[in-house]
Design a protein around this motif. Structure first.
Motif, PDB file in Angstrom:
ATOM      1  N   LEU A 267      19.955  39.141  31.953  1.00 40.61           N
ATOM      2  CA  LEU A 267      18.750  38.206  32.397  1.00 40.61           C
ATOM      3  C   LEU A 267      17.706  38.205  31.552  1.00 40.61           C
ATOM      4  O   LEU A 267      17.122  38.897  31.117  1.00 40.61           O
ATOM      5  N   LYS A 268      17.808  36.950  30.594  1.00 41.02           N
ATOM      6  CA  LYS A 268      17.294  36.878  29.479  1.00 41.02           C
ATOM      7  C   LYS A 268      15.847  36.457  29.520  1.00 41.02           C
ATOM      8  O   LYS A 268      14.935  36.918  28.690  1.00 41.02           O
ATOM      9  N   THR A 269      15.356  35.563  30.333  1.00 43.61           N
ATOM     10  CA  THR A 269      14.067  35.029  30.425  1.00 43.61           C
ATOM     11  C   THR A 269      13.224  35.562  31.833  1.00 43.61           C
ATOM     12  O   THR A 269      13.752  36.057  32.544  1.00 43.61           O
ATOM     13  N   GLU A 270      11.716  35.534  31.602  1.00 43.69           N
ATOM     14  CA  GLU A 270      11.000  35.832  32.776  1.00 43.69           C
ATOM     15  C   GLU A 270      11.385  34.969  33.984  1.00 43.69           C
ATOM     16  O   GLU A 270      11.411  35.882  34.868  1.00 43.69           O
ATOM     17  N   ASP A 271      11.636  33.782  33.900  1.00 41.71           N
ATOM     18  CA  ASP A 271      11.971  32.895  35.040  1.00 41.71           C
ATOM     19  C   ASP A 271      13.213  33.677  35.600  1.00 41.71           C
ATOM     20  O   ASP A 271      13.259  33.730  36.854  1.00 41.71           O
ATOM     21  N   GLU A 272      14.246  33.962  34.984  1.00 37.11           N
ATOM     22  CA  GLU A 272      15.234  34.476  35.607  1.00 37.11           C
ATOM     23  C   GLU A 272      15.352  35.659  36.199  1.00 37.11           C
ATOM     24  O   GLU A 272      15.902  36.030  37.135  1.00 37.11           O
ATOM     25  N   ILE A 273      14.333  36.560  35.454  1.00 38.92           N
ATOM     26  CA  ILE A 273      14.067  37.900  36.032  1.00 38.92           C
ATOM     27  C   ILE A 273      13.403  37.869  37.273  1.00 38.92           C
ATOM     28  O   ILE A 273      13.716  38.288  38.187  1.00 38.92           O
TER      29      ILE A 273
END
Length: 374
Positions: A267-273
């Motif tokens: 999970l790479k981006t803050e939004d994905e997390i």
């Protein structure tokens, strides 16, 4: 009020619909609550004016729009980039649906305002570090959205409670106790122990483990692991909780996958997390049930002081729960699901694999888990 606490109500506060509650003079005040019903009272007054005449006048609207709960509600909605205007709120207040609900709303407000919220705060204090304080404003509000929430926990803590005639006064008090535990714990400087150097992904995963505070608050609001967390809830809510607790093993593994995906960069981006993390809240999802499962196991096995210690460091929480779960699985043939050693090691937790006692049960299946509170 219970012995040892005083109810302090000034004339100014009464006129605004407030009740200020504090700990006794002469001692460090750990509990300071202000219950504010001014917005709800003003809305109900506007509804009464509508019923009695052509409608509420300018003073009635000014009373609503200048009330502290309304002002802070607008501030909160603006911080979330939600549309919220005085004109829209006028339409809500003047709606026929709200007019029909007015008598039930008045009865509910009267019942809720009588609840002893100091007792609710005192119930959760034993589940907080000794230096924790509970200082908050409790707003009972009538508004379009039916959600309840906390706001500005670190600066000016507030709890907004949507006035719902379907919620009994005892359930309302339990909800306040739950939120007061969050506020009390936020008052304490974090005491995270363990290695100071973690990868960015590991740090982010540990931060999100703080969401297990929902499970801690469920236990604290109940007051004991021997009291069902939904003892004062409707039967349907209690049944949903019991059903969800049967899935704790699978939910623990789903959370573990989330943590590992964060740590290992899948999970790479803050939004994905955030999208994945927020999916575990639900009505009372895995953050609640898995957190509660671990908290109950630790308190029952090693006491409340150990649980409070573990609240301060999610890594210690997981490691302590694992050790207790292994003992229960081996000695009492329970089938509690464990966190993997791979996850613990990635968080900087020293892991070991002690030899199981003779006669211990087979390794637990991650698909089957039962609450230690059952």
């Amino acid at each position: 009020m219970r012995a040892g606490f005083a109810l302090v109500v000034s004339a100014a506060l009464v006129s605004l619909g407030h009740a200020a509650v504090a700990a006794p003079a002469g001692g460090r005040e750990r509990i300071q609550l202000a219950v504010d019903t001014s917005e709800a009272d003003a809305v109900l007054a506007a509804l009464a004016a509508k019923k009695a005449s052509a409608g509420p006048g300018d003073l009635a609207w000014q009373r609503i729009f200048s009330s502290e709960p309304y002002v802070r509600l607008k501030k909160r909605e603006a911080s979330l980039h939600r549309d919220f205007t005085d004109d829209d709120f006028r339409k809500f207040v003047l709606s026929e649906e709200l007019a029909r609900r007015a008598p039930a709303l008045r009865r509910t407000l009267d019942a809720w305002a009588k609840e002893d919220l100091v007792a609710a705060a005192r119930r959760v204090l034993p589940y907080l570090p000794e230096d924790a304080t509970i200082r908050a404003k409790v707003y009972l509000v009538i508004k379009p959205l039916t959600n309840s929430f906390v706001f500005e926990v670190l600066s000016d803590p507030a709890i907004f409670l949507y006035l719902d005639p379907e919620v009994a006064a005892a359930k309302f008090a339990n909800t306040v106790a739950h939120e007061l535990h969050h506020i009390g714990y936020a008052s304490v400087t974090p005491r995270t122990n363990g290695p100071s150097v973690l990868s960015p992904g590991a740090r982010k995963a540990v931060e999100w483990m703080g969401a297990f505070g929902e499970g801690f608050a469920m236990l604290a609001a109940a007051g004991s692991p021997d009291v069902h967390p939904h003892a004062v809830s409707p039967r349907k809510e209690r049944a949903r909780w019991d059903h969800d607790m049967e899935n704790v093993g699978k939910d623990l593994k789903a959370l573990e996958k989330f943590f590992l995906d964060v740590i290992d960069g899948r999970l790479k981006t803050e939004d994905e997390i955030n999208e994945r993390a927020f999916s575990f809240f639900g009505i009372q999802g895995p953050w609640y049930t898995v957190g509660y499962e671990m908290a109950v196991a630790i308190e029952k096995r090693e006491g409340r002081a150990k649980l409070i210690e573990c609240m301060s460091d999610p890594r210690k929480l997981l490691a302590t729960y694992n050790r207790i779960a292994k003992e229960l699985n081996a000695k009492e043939r329970q089938q509690l699901t464990l966190w993997s050693e791979g996850l613990l090691s990635r968080m900087g937790v020293e892991v070991s694999s002690p030899k199981a006692p003779t006669g211990s049960s087979a390794p637990p299946s991650p698909e089957r888990a039962h609450s230690p509170a059952a």
